[in-house]
Design an enzyme around this catalytic site. Structure first.
Site: not given
Ligand SMILES: O=C(NCCCc1ccccc1)N[C@H]1CC[C@H](OCc2c(F)cccc2F)CC1
Length: 334
Positions: A116, A311
Site C-alpha cells: 500500500d 487490498h
C-alpha cells in the site's frame, strides 16, 4: 507452528525503539537462528501498523532473515511530527534508510518490502539510496515514475482519470480527521477499512466516495480481523492524541511536496536495475492490477505475480504472498 502468524505481543519478535532523524520510531525485530542470511525491512500502509505484516514475519524469519518492521511515521509507537514535509516519500525513505543502516552498517544492503503506501515508499527508496537495496518488492502498489508536471488529484479525477483514487480527496480533507476520534470511532473506522459490512451487506467505504460516516456504527466485525487483532490495532491508534488520524492522513497531503522533491529525478528516464517483485491483488478496488500495465519499461529485472485477494492481501492470501516472496528471494537475490 513456528511460521503461524504473529499474535499481539508475540514473543517471537522483540519490540524496540530508535531515534531516527529526530523522531522516535518503534519497530518489531525478528532474529533467525544463527547468522542472518540477509536483513529485510517491511513497510506498512494505511490504515495499518507493522503488525499488518503478521502473516509474513515468522515465515521470513524461517528463511534465515533478520526482519525489521517499523510502525511508520504517524502510526503506533512512532512519532507523529507536526507539518506535512516529514511524511513525504523522500523523508520517509531517508528515515527507513537510517533505520536499516543500524542493522547493516553504512555500506551494507537490505531487502525491502512494502504494502500500500509502503509500496509507494519502497519504489522511491532505491532512487534516493541506490546502494542500500539489494532487492525490492511491493504488494498491491504499482510503480509510477517521478513526474515533470504537477496535476492536482481533483483535476485528474474531474477528467475521469484515476477515479479509483477519489476517496483520497476525502482523506486529505478535514472531515475524516475530525469525524474519527476516540476509541469507539477508531474501532468503527478500522472495522470499516478492513472490509466490515452492515446487515444488508453494504460496505462502509468505497473508493469512489470514501468513508460513509453514517454507516460506521452499524457495521458488523470484519472477517479479516479477530476481535483480539482489532483491539490491538485500536490500542495502537489511540496511543496518539486526538485527532489520532492526523499523522496517518498526512501521507495523503504530500502530493505537492513529493512532486517538488522528485522533480530532479524526472529529468532522466527512471530504470530500476535491482531485482524487483510486484504482487498485485486481483480484487483491490483502490489499486487494481491493471494500474501496473505500464511498469515494465522502468525495470531491468521485474517479476510480476498476482493473488486472489482484496487490498488486504497480506492476511487474506498470506501463504501465497509468502511463497511468491520466498521464491523471488531464492531465484533473484540468493
Ligand atoms: O490509499 C491507499 N490505501 C487506503 C485504502 C485502502 C483500501 C483500499 C480498498 C479497500 C479498502 C481499503 N493507498 C494509496 C497508496 C499510495 C498510492 O499512491 C501512490 C501511487 C500513485 F498515486 C500512482 C501510481 C502508483 C502509486 F504508488 C495511492 C493509494
Amino acid at each position: 507452528s513456528a511460521t503461524d502468524k504473529l499474535t499481539p505481543g508475540d514473543t517471537r519478535v522483540k519490540y524496540e525503539t530508535a531515534q531516527i532523524r529526530g523522531k522516535t520510531y518503534s519497530y518489531m525485530l525478528g532474529e533467525p537462528e544463527g547468522q542472518p542470511k540477509d536483513t529485510i525491512v517491511l513497510v506498512h500502509g494505511f490504515p495499518d501498523i507493522g503488525f499488518g505484516w503478521r502473516c509474513q514475519i515468522p515465515y521470513l524469519i524461517s528463511l534465515g532473515l533478520r526482519v525489521v518492521v517499523p510502525d511508520m511515521l504517524g502510526y503506533g509507537g512512532t512519532d507523529a511530527p507536526a507539518g506535512i514535509e516529514p511524511y513525504s516519500l523522500k523523508n520517509v525513505s531517508d528515515d527507513v534508510a537510517e533505520l536499516a543502516r543500524k542493522f547493516v552498517g553504512e555500506d551494507g544492503q537490505i531487502i525491502l518490502g512494502g504494502h500500500d503506501w509502503g509500496g509507494a515508499v519502497v519504489w522511491r527508496l532505491p532512487l534516493w539510496h541506490p546502494k542500500l537495496i539489494k532487492g525490492v518488492f511491493s504488494v498491491c502498489t504499482p510503480f509510477g515514475p517521478p513526474r515533470s508536471e504537477y496535476h492536482d488529484l481533483k483535476d485528474v479525477i474531474a477528467l475521469g482519470i484515476l477515479t479509483n483514487f477519489k476517496y483520497q480527496l476525502q482523506f486529505r480533507g478535514p472531515e475524516t480527521e475530525a469525524n474519527i476520534q476516540g476509541e469507539e470511532k477508531l474501532r468503527q473506522f478500522l472495522t470499516c477499512m478492513f472490509g466490515g459490512r452492515n446487515s444488508d451487506g453494504e460496505p462502509g467505504f468505497d473508493v469512489s466516495t470514501g468513508i460513509l460516516f453514517d454507516k460506521l456504527e452499524s457495521l458488523k466485525p470484519s472477517p479479516l480481523l479477530s476481535q483480539e487483532e482489532l483491539e490491538y490495532y485500536v490500542k495502537k491508534y489511540t496511543a496518539h492524541p486526538a485527532p489520532e488520524l492526523r499523522g496517518p492522513l498526512n501521507w495523503y497531503r504530500t502530493a505537492k511536496v513529493n512532486f517538488e522533491e522528485e522533480r530532479p529525478l524526472s529529468e532522466t528516464p527512471t530504470v530500476l536495475e535491482l531485482p524487483s517483485l510486484l504482487v498485485t491483488a486481483e480484487r483491490d478496488t483502490a489499486l487494481p492490477p491493471e494500474m501496473a500495465r505500464n511498469m515494465d519499461k522502468h525495470f531491468k529485472d521485474l517479476t510480476k505475480k498476482s493473488v486472489n485477494a482484496s487490498h488486504w492481501a497480506l492476511t487474506q492470501a498470506g501463504p501465497q504472498v509468502n511463497e511468491y516472496i520466498g521464491d523471488w528471494i531464492k531465484a533473484s537475490i540468493w
